[in-house]
Design a protein around this motif. Structure first.
Motif, PDB file in Angstrom:
ATOM      1  N   LYS A 150       0.905  -1.255   0.056  1.00 22.55           N
ATOM      2  CA  LYS A 150       0.053   0.100   0.020  1.00 22.55           C
ATOM      3  C   LYS A 150       0.877   1.094   0.048  1.00 22.55           C
ATOM      4  N   THR A 151       0.354   2.149  -0.683  1.00 19.97           N
ATOM      5  CA  THR A 151       1.139   3.579  -0.739  1.00 19.97           C
ATOM      6  C   THR A 151       0.842   4.257   0.531  1.00 19.97           C
ATOM      7  N   VAL A 152       1.917   4.732   1.224  1.00 15.02           N
ATOM      8  CA  VAL A 152       1.787   5.700   2.274  1.00 15.02           C
ATOM      9  C   VAL A 152       2.489   6.908   2.182  1.00 15.02           C
ATOM     10  N   PRO A 153       2.131   8.038   2.835  1.00 13.50           N
ATOM     11  CA  PRO A 153       2.645   9.440   2.876  1.00 13.50           C
ATOM     12  C   PRO A 153       4.233   9.170   2.584  1.00 13.50           C
ATOM     13  N   LEU A 154       4.804  10.069   1.701  1.00 12.42           N
ATOM     14  CA  LEU A 154       6.258  10.091   1.545  1.00 12.42           C
ATOM     15  C   LEU A 154       6.909  10.269   3.003  1.00 12.42           C
ATOM     16  N   THR A 155       6.460  11.289   3.817  1.00 15.33           N
ATOM     17  CA  THR A 155       7.177  11.487   4.962  1.00 15.33           C
ATOM     18  C   THR A 155       7.253  10.189   5.814  1.00 15.33           C
ATOM     19  N   ASP A 156       6.124   9.551   5.971  1.00 14.68           N
ATOM     20  CA  ASP A 156       6.302   8.216   6.701  1.00 14.68           C
ATOM     21  C   ASP A 156       7.104   7.417   6.151  1.00 14.68           C
ATOM     22  N   ALA A 157       6.975   7.007   4.566  1.00 16.06           N
ATOM     23  CA  ALA A 157       7.746   5.956   4.022  1.00 16.06           C
ATOM     24  C   ALA A 157       9.328   6.188   3.858  1.00 16.06           C
ATOM     25  N   ALA A 158       9.542   7.752   3.942  1.00 17.17           N
ATOM     26  CA  ALA A 158      11.088   7.749   4.071  1.00 17.17           C
ATOM     27  C   ALA A 158      11.449   7.495   5.260  1.00 17.17           C
ATOM     28  N   LYS A 159      10.889   7.798   6.431  1.00 15.52           N
ATOM     29  CA  LYS A 159      11.294   7.122   7.704  1.00 15.52           C
ATOM     30  C   LYS A 159      11.421   5.828   7.718  1.00 15.52           C
ATOM     31  N   GLU A 160      10.521   4.958   7.158  1.00 18.04           N
ATOM     32  CA  GLU A 160      10.626   3.542   7.184  1.00 18.04           C
ATOM     33  C   GLU A 160      11.680   3.199   6.372  1.00 18.04           C
ATOM     34  N   LEU A 161      12.153   3.806   5.020  1.00 19.45           N
ATOM     35  CA  LEU A 161      13.050   3.575   4.336  1.00 19.45           C
ATOM     36  C   LEU A 161      14.397   3.571   4.971  1.00 19.45           C
ATOM     37  N   MET A 162      14.643   4.802   5.804  1.00 18.01           N
ATOM     38  CA  MET A 162      15.904   4.679   6.569  1.00 18.01           C
ATOM     39  C   MET A 162      16.033   3.699   7.657  1.00 18.01           C
ATOM     40  N   ASP A 163      14.962   3.345   8.293  1.00 23.35           N
ATOM     41  CA  ASP A 163      15.153   2.289   9.279  1.00 23.35           C
ATOM     42  C   ASP A 163      15.300   0.918   8.892  1.00 23.35           C
ATOM     43  N   ASP A 164      14.655   0.532   7.655  1.00 28.97           N
ATOM     44  CA  ASP A 164      14.841  -0.732   6.915  1.00 28.97           C
ATOM     45  C   ASP A 164      16.296  -0.803   6.335  1.00 28.97           C
ATOM     46  N   GLN A 165      16.812   0.321   5.857  1.00 32.57           N
ATOM     47  CA  GLN A 165      18.147   0.345   5.234  1.00 32.57           C
ATOM     48  C   GLN A 165      19.497  -0.185   6.271  1.00 32.57           C
ATOM     49  N   LYS A 166      19.092   0.296   7.408  1.00 31.51           N
ATOM     50  CA  LYS A 166      19.983   0.031   8.764  1.00 31.51           C
ATOM     51  C   LYS A 166      19.720  -1.325   9.232  1.00 31.51           C
ATOM     52  N   LYS A 167      18.524  -1.644   9.153  1.00 29.29           N
ATOM     53  CA  LYS A 167      18.099  -3.175   9.519  1.00 29.29           C
ATOM     54  C   LYS A 167      18.831  -4.312   8.393  1.00 29.29           C
ATOM     55  N   THR A 168      18.600  -3.821   7.240  1.00 27.22           N
ATOM     56  CA  THR A 168      18.839  -4.858   6.186  1.00 27.22           C
ATOM     57  C   THR A 168      20.796  -4.772   6.215  1.00 27.22           C
ATOM     58  N   ILE A 169      21.160  -3.593   6.218  1.00 27.83           N
ATOM     59  CA  ILE A 169      22.703  -3.650   6.061  1.00 27.83           C
ATOM     60  C   ILE A 169      23.426  -4.453   7.239  1.00 27.83           C
ATOM     61  N   THR A 170      22.849  -4.148   8.484  1.00 23.40           N
ATOM     62  CA  THR A 170      23.226  -4.728   9.793  1.00 23.40           C
ATOM     63  C   THR A 170      23.093  -6.301   9.388  1.00 23.40           C
ATOM     64  N   ALA A 171      21.944  -6.820   8.986  1.00 22.18           N
ATOM     65  CA  ALA A 171      21.557  -8.329   8.893  1.00 22.18           C
ATOM     66  C   ALA A 171      22.698  -8.841   7.895  1.00 22.18           C
ATOM     67  N   PHE A 172      22.862  -8.163   6.888  1.00 24.20           N
ATOM     68  CA  PHE A 172      23.831  -8.638   5.947  1.00 24.20           C
ATOM     69  C   PHE A 172      25.335  -8.870   6.470  1.00 24.20           C
ATOM     70  N   LYS A 173      25.736  -7.827   7.221  1.00 23.05           N
ATOM     71  CA  LYS A 173      26.977  -7.718   7.837  1.00 23.05           C
ATOM     72  C   LYS A 173      27.060  -8.704   8.922  1.00 23.05           C
ATOM     73  N   ASP A 174      25.897  -9.053   9.582  1.00 26.37           N
ATOM     74  CA  ASP A 174      26.176  -9.920  10.788  1.00 26.37           C
ATOM     75  C   ASP A 174      26.133 -11.394  10.423  1.00 26.37           C
ATOM     76  N   ALA A 175      25.602 -11.484   8.845  1.00 25.20           N
ATOM     77  CA  ALA A 175      25.500 -12.900   8.311  1.00 25.20           C
ATOM     78  C   ALA A 175      26.877 -13.107   7.478  1.00 25.20           C
ATOM     79  N   GLY A 176      27.887 -12.163   7.589  1.00 25.61           N
ATOM     80  CA  GLY A 176      29.274 -12.388   6.985  1.00 25.61           C
ATOM     81  C   GLY A 176      29.290 -11.995   5.668  1.00 25.61           C
ATOM     82  N   ILE A 177      28.088 -11.344   5.137  1.00 26.46           N
ATOM     83  CA  ILE A 177      28.016 -11.040   3.522  1.00 26.46           C
ATOM     84  C   ILE A 177      28.741  -9.652   3.434  1.00 26.46           C
ATOM     85  N   THR A 178      29.482  -9.473   2.405  1.00 28.46           N
ATOM     86  CA  THR A 178      30.223  -8.327   2.052  1.00 28.46           C
ATOM     87  C   THR A 178      29.169  -7.375   1.578  1.00 28.46           C
TER      88      THR A 178
END
Length: 388
Positions: A150-178
């Motif tokens: 579902k489409t959400v307001p850009l302000t809310d979506a931008a915050k979620e993007l920032m949080d998700d990118q941190k979580k995703t990068i951290t998860a890849f690094k914790d898994a030993g992936i470059t």
């Protein structure tokens, strides 16, 4: 911190000389995008390949003795916006080519939950597209962001993007992936923010960063091109915090040293081939001369295949499945095409393409003559246009 990543000098994707010499095939199997940069040109989106079609292309390239070392899942949408398709493609490649290096490029939305499975498959590295690390800057860059269905307001979506990118990068690094991060420099919008991106990515353990210049698609774009002077300044500041790739243009689609299937002739050259188990081709046609009817409208299917002398001809006509039963209809049709490696049709939806592809039948959309197109599939001279 140096401005080049000497520890990655010989990496096939990160090192300047090795990038030019290493075969990298990018498979466009991701059908859905989950964000759009404001400054992207408005163009018709290329259709995504089905996983089986992409693997067929890979097999074709390797059979041609091209030196593919890395296969990446990129485009036309985001690989993690359609994770089932991406993971299925990677598993198929890993099963067939156990030593192949695998990677993908993603915005990172919702990606953390898929990292364990990607790690189990043995993905070697991932590129995350990070153009901002604050919602305020992200809002200036994106026309829309869709974290879910579902489409959400850009302000809310931008915050979620920032949080998700941190979580995703951290998860890849914790898994030993470059992890590599790509940051595009948009003058007047995020150029002064790139150093903040570099510092934030370094704090997450990102291995290397690519700072990419923006090139507007037309002169009316509200964002100008990144000048050489600006790129030098931005790179110098980013390099204070993180290892940078050498100056580069995006590696793009396809394989180093091999044209990608941009035009119809290239696509036809990578079409599936008959096998002993599936020697035939199905065709939907009202006239009996041209491929002129949509798969969903066909009451019957024509079966073409090789006769005793090896020439392909019409073997028989079969009834198509009855309409109105959803996925069950396409599964039944796949059963009726049990001896076919492909079906030629004037049109088909995503669901039948997926179900038939999983069953071993590649859907090929065309409006050309039957005989010439069938001839192409059996190794004859190209006579018509086709697309998958």
């Amino acid at each position: 911190m140096t401005n080049t990543a000497t520890s990655y000098a010989n990496h096939p994707c990160f090192g300047m000389s090795s990038r030019k010499e290493t075969g990298r095939l990018h498979l466009p199997v991701a059908p859905r995008s989950n964000a759009k940069i404001r400054f992207e040109a408005v163009t018709k989106t290329k259709p995504a390949m089905m996983p089986e079609e992409a693997v067929n292309w890979l097999v074709h390239v390797l059979d041609a003795e091209k030196p593919v070392r890395i296969v990446g899942i990129t485009g036309p949408g985001d690989p993690l916006a359609s994770p089932d398709i991406t993971i299925r493609t990677l598993r198929m490649i890993r099963e067939r080519y156990p030593k192949m290096d695998l990677c993908l490029t993603t915005l990172g939305i919702g990606g953390a939950m898929y990292v364990p499975e990607l790690a189990e498959i043995g993905i070697s590295h991932v590129t995350v597209l990070v153009d901002a690390v604050t919602p305020e800057v992200a809002e200036k860059l994106y026309a829309w962001i869709r974290p879910g269905k579902k489409t959400v307001p850009l302000t809310d979506a931008a915050k979620e993007l920032m949080d998700d990118q941190k979580k995703t990068i951290t998860a890849f690094k914790d898994a030993g992936i470059t992890v590599k991060v790509n940051t595009t420099v948009y003058p007047g919008f995020n150029a002064g923010h790139v150093e903040d991106v570099a510092e934030a990515m370094a704090s997450l353990g990102v291995d290397i960063m690519a700072v990419v210049p923006f090139h507007p698609a037309d002169e009316n774009c509200e964002c100008p091109a990144s000048s050489t002077e600006l790129m030098t300044m931005v790179r110098d500041r980013a390099a204070r915090h993180i290892n940078l790739m050498p100056s580069w243009d995006e590696c793009g689609e396809g394989l180093v040293g091999l044209d990608t299937p941009e035009d119809e002739s290239d696509v036809c050259s990578t079409l599936p081939k008959p096998t002993p188990e599936r020697p035939n081709v199905a065709v939907t046609s009202a006239s009996g001369m041209d491929v002129d009817i949509h798969l969903g409208h066909a009451a019957q299917i024509l079966i073409y295949g090789p006769r005793e002398d090896g020439l392909a001809c019409l073997l028989e006509t079969r009834e198509a499945s009855e309409p109105g039963s959803g996925a069950a209809r396409w599964k039944d049709l796949a059963t009726r095409m049990h001896d076919c490696f492909a079906v030629l049709t004037a049109g088909a939806g995503d669901k039948p393409k997926e179900i038939l592809s999983r069953s071993g039948v590649t859907v090929i959309v065309t409006n050309e003559g039957i005989e010439g197109t069938v001839d192409v599939l059996y190794g004859g001279k190209k006579k018509g246009k086709c697309r998958k």
